[in-house]
Design a protein around this motif. Structure first.
Motif, PDB file in Angstrom:
ATOM      1  N   HIS A  99      10.550   7.641   5.185  1.00 56.27           N
ATOM      2  CA  HIS A  99      10.092   8.932   5.344  1.00 56.27           C
ATOM      3  C   HIS A  99       9.618   9.954   4.324  1.00 56.27           C
ATOM      4  O   HIS A  99       8.793  10.467   3.966  1.00 56.27           O
ATOM      5  N   LEU A 100      11.138  10.105   3.541  1.00 50.36           N
ATOM      6  CA  LEU A 100      10.887  11.077   2.335  1.00 50.36           C
ATOM      7  C   LEU A 100       9.860  10.447   1.470  1.00 50.36           C
ATOM      8  O   LEU A 100       9.188  11.313   0.889  1.00 50.36           O
ATOM      9  N   PHE A 101       9.988   9.077   1.056  1.00 56.77           N
ATOM     10  CA  PHE A 101       8.889   8.479   0.137  1.00 56.77           C
ATOM     11  C   PHE A 101       7.514   8.672   0.618  1.00 56.77           C
ATOM     12  O   PHE A 101       6.529   8.813  -0.252  1.00 56.77           O
ATOM     13  N   SER A 102       7.349   8.666   1.862  1.00 57.83           N
ATOM     14  CA  SER A 102       5.864   8.885   2.347  1.00 57.83           C
ATOM     15  C   SER A 102       5.381  10.160   2.329  1.00 57.83           C
ATOM     16  O   SER A 102       4.414  10.535   1.985  1.00 57.83           O
ATOM     17  N   VAL A 103       6.393  11.210   2.424  1.00 62.53           N
ATOM     18  CA  VAL A 103       6.206  12.640   2.469  1.00 62.53           C
ATOM     19  C   VAL A 103       5.711  13.008   1.018  1.00 62.53           C
ATOM     20  O   VAL A 103       4.569  13.707   0.873  1.00 62.53           O
ATOM     21  N   GLU A 319      -2.321   2.167   1.630  1.00 65.08           N
ATOM     22  CA  GLU A 319      -1.723   0.775   1.935  1.00 65.08           C
ATOM     23  C   GLU A 319      -0.916   0.417   0.825  1.00 65.08           C
ATOM     24  O   GLU A 319      -0.124  -0.516   0.879  1.00 65.08           O
ATOM     25  N   LYS A 320      -1.613   0.548  -0.288  1.00 63.98           N
ATOM     26  CA  LYS A 320      -0.946  -0.069  -1.359  1.00 63.98           C
ATOM     27  C   LYS A 320       0.198   0.640  -1.859  1.00 63.98           C
ATOM     28  O   LYS A 320       1.442   0.314  -2.240  1.00 63.98           O
ATOM     29  N   ILE A 321       0.179   2.008  -1.528  1.00 61.39           N
ATOM     30  CA  ILE A 321       1.381   2.936  -1.710  1.00 61.39           C
ATOM     31  C   ILE A 321       2.417   2.652  -0.852  1.00 61.39           C
ATOM     32  O   ILE A 321       3.693   2.535  -1.144  1.00 61.39           O
ATOM     33  N   ARG A 322       2.055   2.219   0.549  1.00 68.08           N
ATOM     34  CA  ARG A 322       3.026   1.827   1.291  1.00 68.08           C
ATOM     35  C   ARG A 322       3.827   0.457   0.915  1.00 68.08           C
ATOM     36  O   ARG A 322       5.031   0.568   1.101  1.00 68.08           O
ATOM     37  N   LEU A 323       3.223  -0.479   0.237  1.00 64.43           N
ATOM     38  CA  LEU A 323       4.226  -1.573  -0.265  1.00 64.43           C
ATOM     39  C   LEU A 323       4.805  -1.147  -1.319  1.00 64.43           C
ATOM     40  O   LEU A 323       5.894  -1.566  -1.631  1.00 64.43           O
ATOM     41  N   MET A 324       4.369   0.025  -2.042  1.00 63.38           N
ATOM     42  CA  MET A 324       5.361   0.525  -3.326  1.00 63.38           C
ATOM     43  C   MET A 324       6.635   1.166  -2.606  1.00 63.38           C
ATOM     44  O   MET A 324       7.457   1.073  -3.426  1.00 63.38           O
ATOM     45  N   ILE A 325       6.140   1.975  -1.536  1.00 63.97           N
ATOM     46  CA  ILE A 325       7.224   2.488  -0.957  1.00 63.97           C
ATOM     47  C   ILE A 325       8.616   1.612  -0.297  1.00 63.97           C
ATOM     48  O   ILE A 325       9.860   1.820  -0.519  1.00 63.97           O
ATOM     49  N   GLU A 326       7.832   0.350  -0.095  1.00 65.51           N
ATOM     50  CA  GLU A 326       9.025  -0.537   0.619  1.00 65.51           C
ATOM     51  C   GLU A 326       9.847  -1.248  -0.618  1.00 65.51           C
ATOM     52  O   GLU A 326      10.908  -1.336  -0.452  1.00 65.51           O
TER      53      GLU A 326
END
Length: 456
Positions: A99-103, A319-326
């Motif tokens: 959540h923090l990374f997404s925010v 979507e690319k950023i979500r992969l980076m977040i993971e």
């Protein structure tokens, strides 16, 4: 230790709730310090914006931490918990980190991919660090969040595609003119859309911004914000003769500008092009104006097409950023899981080195005639014995990090090697002043020289 997030945002709470549960800038510092005193809150960061209020906490017990945080919000704002509890969300562990990374990356914002929130996350973390309400865990986590968000914006350019109608108008104008330093912008209408448009053109350095509106109060208020010139609706034809760009967004029932009025102005302009954008519904500008030579007219449907196309581009970038977040979440969790190991490994190595030092002293007493070379050889080989002996236990401990029985294994090892005294020494040792500054810039640091780096 566990990571916990308790908060509400524009998706879970209406504005009348959000404005009641919002920390003012001048009180956030006191709130952070107050929360720091709570028994089960080990670290905390408060993030409060117009669209969200969130408390991030490191707690020693999740249930107690959640209850303490919710009660803190209720007491601080003097609002019964039952009045807003249904609007709260609670994230723990991996979900809290994600959540923090997404925010920070703007993926949880009202405008997907916006960058303002990144600065707010950075400021919130700095505030907690300033009063020592955050420690090793949050200094590392928030530093990682900021670094990730910067990298995500840089690698995907998610925020370069405008998804607001007002900014889409500016981008469209920029494609035609390139820059605005020598351009005059006429904005018809002083509502919210007119304000946003004036803001964008002013920030991009337009030579002059002129605001036309029926209400003197509204146009003067808007003009004061951006040092713009104001005119009445009747004075529009005069302003039109020197304007390069016209943006119209009034609530008028009919056309503000007809084809005949614009045609009369264009005769005086001697072929100088006029760029016009109508973002009003119903339309302010007669659609047939686009038939005039050197006039380029766009309406809200043209802009909406740009916004929708750009939103799709942002979604692809997201979507690319979500992969980076993971990837970063997993790296942080690997580091986080080793935190319990560090004191034990450090104590184990210090005890072993203490034994080695005492052994060397004993050897030197019994063989006093050792020369410098012989002493170095003995020193090297006794340390080598220690390192080889400790290598496998340390690697096994690191592999067990995060497993269900890892804590039991640590306790057993502490007892087997009688490490309590050395761990107590570490707890009582004065803090390293270097650790009070900036948080670690990378997750790839060594575990007290005990094996390979943590993280990717």
């Amino acid at each position: 230790m566990q990571i916990l997030v308790v908060g509400l945002n524009f998706k879970t709470a209406p504005v009348e709730i959000r404005e009641c549960i919002a920390f003012r800038d001048e009180e956030t510092l006191k709130a952070v310090e107050s929360l720091k005193q709570k028994k089960c809150i080990l670290e905390n960061v408060i993030l409060s914006t117009c669209n969200r209020t969130e408390i991030y906490a490191v707690v020693d017990n999740l249930r107690a931490g959640k209850e303490t945080t919710e009660r803190f919000l209720s007491e601080w704002f003097r609002i019964p918990l039952t009045d807003f509890q249904s609007h709260l969300y609670v994230y723990t562990g991996s979900e809290a980190i994600r959540h923090l990374f997404s925010v920070a990356a703007g993926l949880d914002s009202m405008v997907l991919g916006e960058t303002q929130i990144l600065g707010q996350v950075r400021e919130a973390a700095a505030l907690s660090q300033k009063v020592k309400a955050s420690g090793k865990i949050f200094n590392t986590l928030f530093k990682q969040a900021v670094t990730l968000a910067k990298r995500a914006h840089g690698e995907t350019q998610i925020n370069e595609n405008p998804v607001s109608v007002s900014y889409a108008a500016v981008v469209l104008a920029k494609k035609v003119f390139g820059q605005f330093q020598d351009k005059t912008v006429l904005i018809i209408g002083a509502g919210k859309m007119g304000e946003l448009t004036a803001k964008h053109f002013t920030e991009l350095g337009s030579r002059e911004v002129i605001v036309a509106n029926r209400s003197p109060d509204k146009r003067e208020k808007l003009a004061a914000l951006f040092q713009a010139k104001t005119i009445t609706l009747e004075e529009i034809p005069v302003a039109l003769s020197k304007a390069d760009i016209v943006i119209s967004s009034t609530g008028a029932p009919g056309y503000i500008l007809t084809r005949d009025r614009v045609e009369a102005v264009m005769k005086k302009r001697k072929g100088h092009p006029l760029f016009m954008i109508d973002i009003a519904v119903p339309r302010d500008l007669d659609p047939s104006i686009h038939e005039l030579e050197s006039v380029y007219l766009y309406d809200i449907d043209d802009l909406q097409g740009i916004v929708e196309a750009n939103l799709e581009e942002r979604k692809k970038a997201a979507e690319k950023i979500r992969l980076m977040i993971e990837e970063d979440r997993e790296a942080f969790e690997r580091w986080f899981e080793t935190l319990d190991l560090i004191p034990v490994i450090d104590a184990l190595r210090r005890k072993a080195l203490h034994i080695q030092e005492e052994t060397m002293k004993s050897i030197e007493r019994k063989i006093p005639d050792l020369d410098e070379r012989e002493r170095k050889v003995l020193q090297k080989h006794t340390k080598s014995i220690i390192n080889q002996l400790l290598k496998d236990p340390i690697m096994q401990l690191k592999e067990m990090a995060g497993e269900e029985k890892s804590r039991e294994a640590l306790l057993l090892l502490t007892k087997l090697f009688a490490l309590e005294e050395y761990m107590e020494e570490e707890r009582n040792a004065p803090a390293d002043p270097k650790s009070e500054g900036e948080p670690e810039s990378s997750l790839s640091f060594t575990l007290l020289q005990a094996g390979s780096p943590v993280g990717p």
